[in-house]
Design an enzyme around this catalytic site. Structure first.
Site, PDB file in Angstrom:
ATOM      1  N   HIS A   1      43.701  50.930  50.163  1.00  0.00           N
ATOM      2  CA  HIS A   1      43.921  49.632  49.527  1.00  0.00           C
ATOM      3  C   HIS A   1      45.149  48.984  50.151  1.00  0.00           C
ATOM      4  O   HIS A   1      45.882  49.622  50.914  1.00  0.00           O
ATOM      5  CB  HIS A   1      44.060  49.760  48.014  1.00  0.00           C
ATOM      6  CG  HIS A   1      45.200  50.606  47.540  1.00  0.00           C
ATOM      7  ND1 HIS A   1      45.305  51.952  47.812  1.00  0.00           N
ATOM      8  CD2 HIS A   1      46.283  50.306  46.786  1.00  0.00           C
ATOM      9  CE1 HIS A   1      46.397  52.442  47.261  1.00  0.00           C
ATOM     10  NE2 HIS A   1      47.019  51.463  46.638  1.00  0.00           N
TER      11      HIS A   1
ATOM     12  N   ASP B   1      52.695  50.158  50.445  1.00  0.00           N
ATOM     13  CA  ASP B   1      53.059  51.550  50.713  1.00  0.00           C
ATOM     14  C   ASP B   1      51.914  52.379  51.265  1.00  0.00           C
ATOM     15  O   ASP B   1      52.103  53.554  51.585  1.00  0.00           O
ATOM     16  CB  ASP B   1      53.606  52.200  49.430  1.00  0.00           C
ATOM     17  CG  ASP B   1      52.649  52.099  48.271  1.00  0.00           C
ATOM     18  OD1 ASP B   1      52.417  50.970  47.791  1.00  0.00           O
ATOM     19  OD2 ASP B   1      52.130  53.131  47.824  1.00  0.00           O
ATOM     20  N   HIS B   2      50.737  51.787  51.426  1.00  0.00           N
ATOM     21  CA  HIS B   2      49.605  52.530  51.977  1.00  0.00           C
ATOM     22  C   HIS B   2      49.226  52.092  53.392  1.00  0.00           C
ATOM     23  O   HIS B   2      48.333  52.684  53.994  1.00  0.00           O
ATOM     24  CB  HIS B   2      48.401  52.412  51.044  1.00  0.00           C
ATOM     25  CG  HIS B   2      48.549  53.240  49.803  1.00  0.00           C
ATOM     26  ND1 HIS B   2      47.936  54.457  49.632  1.00  0.00           N
ATOM     27  CD2 HIS B   2      49.283  53.022  48.687  1.00  0.00           C
ATOM     28  CE1 HIS B   2      48.270  54.963  48.452  1.00  0.00           C
ATOM     29  NE2 HIS B   2      49.088  54.106  47.865  1.00  0.00           N
TER      30      HIS B   2
ATOM     31  N   HIS C   1      41.596  50.915  40.229  1.00  0.00           N
ATOM     32  CA  HIS C   1      43.007  50.625  40.427  1.00  0.00           C
ATOM     33  C   HIS C   1      43.216  49.126  40.178  1.00  0.00           C
ATOM     34  O   HIS C   1      42.258  48.385  39.943  1.00  0.00           O
ATOM     35  CB  HIS C   1      43.425  51.024  41.838  1.00  0.00           C
ATOM     36  CG  HIS C   1      44.912  51.122  42.030  1.00  0.00           C
ATOM     37  ND1 HIS C   1      45.736  51.788  41.159  1.00  0.00           N
ATOM     38  CD2 HIS C   1      45.732  50.621  43.006  1.00  0.00           C
ATOM     39  CE1 HIS C   1      46.975  51.710  41.577  1.00  0.00           C
ATOM     40  NE2 HIS C   1      47.012  51.000  42.689  1.00  0.00           N
TER      41      HIS C   1
ATOM     42  N   ASP D   1      44.784  56.116  44.725  1.00  0.00           N
ATOM     43  CA  ASP D   1      45.205  55.558  43.437  1.00  0.00           C
ATOM     44  C   ASP D   1      44.015  55.195  42.542  1.00  0.00           C
ATOM     45  O   ASP D   1      43.242  54.285  42.865  1.00  0.00           O
ATOM     46  CB  ASP D   1      46.039  54.301  43.672  1.00  0.00           C
ATOM     47  CG  ASP D   1      47.235  54.565  44.588  1.00  0.00           C
ATOM     48  OD1 ASP D   1      47.222  55.577  45.305  1.00  0.00           O
ATOM     49  OD2 ASP D   1      48.173  53.746  44.583  1.00  0.00           O
TER      50      ASP D   1
ATOM     51  N   HIS E   1      50.090  62.852  46.412  1.00  0.00           N
ATOM     52  CA  HIS E   1      50.519  61.555  45.890  1.00  0.00           C
ATOM     53  C   HIS E   1      51.273  61.742  44.578  1.00  0.00           C
ATOM     54  O   HIS E   1      50.908  61.212  43.534  1.00  0.00           O
ATOM     55  CB  HIS E   1      49.303  60.639  45.687  1.00  0.00           C
ATOM     56  CG  HIS E   1      49.656  59.182  45.570  1.00  0.00           C
ATOM     57  ND1 HIS E   1      50.185  58.643  44.422  1.00  0.00           N
ATOM     58  CD2 HIS E   1      49.537  58.154  46.442  1.00  0.00           C
ATOM     59  CE1 HIS E   1      50.374  57.342  44.593  1.00  0.00           C
ATOM     60  NE2 HIS E   1      49.991  57.030  45.816  1.00  0.00           N
TER      61      HIS E   1
END
Length: 297
Positions: free
Chosen positions: A58, A62-63, A134, A206, A264
């Site tokens: 996504h 931060d990904h 999410h 997530d 994670h």
């Protein structure tokens, strides 16, 4: 499979975000490219130049922020091979905007939008995507090795008078061959007692627990699942649309997977024993991912 990092959105000191590489028959597949990706690739047994496909779950920063430094380094190293980046809708434009300000790659970058279902196939495998729950469009990934229908039986082929060489390869691939006026097919030379179901790895970022994950991960050899929170933080997990360690374990049990690896983790949760103990209440075959650890199936 090599874990490049294990933490969630807030990194622990000297640790990278959650990311992993799957290696299969010469292909290196990177799942998420968070901050620190380049550093972790260089510290691992995976060459940063060999990754040829990247799957972004996504578009939370931060990904995917680790893409840009990594691409810049590959440009300095004169990479020639194409890199394919799979991302949710709008990901291509967001990545290209930032990339334009950072570096002009010397190699081709192909962008593909992630949709539910099969994303790509390689030699003996496929990678599919399934939706997660999410706050933004988010996907989990399923790496699936092709099923093996049986094993080529050389003695059978020789007994039928089929000469060794290219004809064996054609039969193994399912093609018909003709020898001395007689036609042979794959079923004439296969030992079907040696058929095998392909290995499966489900990678879940997530999300709140969902039926989509249970269905996608059904019978997987390995489920890699986020465990951002603990049960004592369940209200926060629900609010942030993440999972607790126990919830991840419950998903693993429902899906009937063989092994569960959690990653994670929130920087708030530094007690690894507490995370593991909570998960094992729901699924015994659980372990925690370790940075730069390689898992072989």
């Amino acid at each position: 499979m090599t874990f490049l990092g294990t933490t969630g959105a807030v990194p622990q000191k000297d640790k990278a975000f959650a990311s992993a590489v799957v290696f299969f028959r010469g292909e290196y597949l990177l799942f998420d490219a968070p901050e620190g990706t380049q550093k972790q690739l260089m510290a691992s047994e995976v060459s940063l130049m060999k990754v040829n496909k990247v799957f972004i779950s996504h578009m939370d920063a931060d990904h995917f922020l680790g893409l840009f430094g990594w691409i810049a380094t590959m440009t300095l190293n004169q990479r020639k091979e194409k890199l394919t980046i799979f991302s949710p809708k709008g990901g291509k434009e967001k990545i290209q905007r930032i990339l334009h300000e950072v570096v002009h790659p010397c190699f081709e970058i192909e962008y593909k939008e992630i949709k539910k279902g099969l994303l790509t196939e390689g030699e003996g495998f496929g990678v599919s995507a399934f939706p997660l729950m999410h706050g933004v469009p988010c996907y989990g990934f399923l790496f699936k090795e092709n099923d093996k229908c049986g094993e080529f039986n050389r003695k059978k082929a020789e007994g039928l008078g089929i000469p060794p060489g290219p004809l064996y390869a054609k039969l193994a691939a399912g093609e018909k061959v003709k020898v001395n006026g007689k036609v042979f097919t794959q079923k004439d030379v296969m030992d079907y007692s040696k058929k095998r179901t392909g290995r499966k790895i489900a990678i879940v970022y997530d999300t709140r627990p969902s039926k989509e994950v249970v269905v996608a991960a059904k019978g997987a050899d390995l489920l890699v699942h986020e465990a951002t929170f603990l049960e004592t933080q369940k209200e926060k997990a629900t609010e942030a649309m993440h999972s607790t360690a126990l919830e991840a374990a419950q998903v693993a049990k429902k899906a009937g997977v063989k092994k569960l690896i959690l990653f994670h983790f929130s920087a708030r949760n530094t007690d690894e024993n507490a995370i593991l103990a909570e998960a094992k209440k729901g699924f015994a075959e659980t372990k925690l991912a370790k940075e730069l650890e390689t898992i072989t199936l």
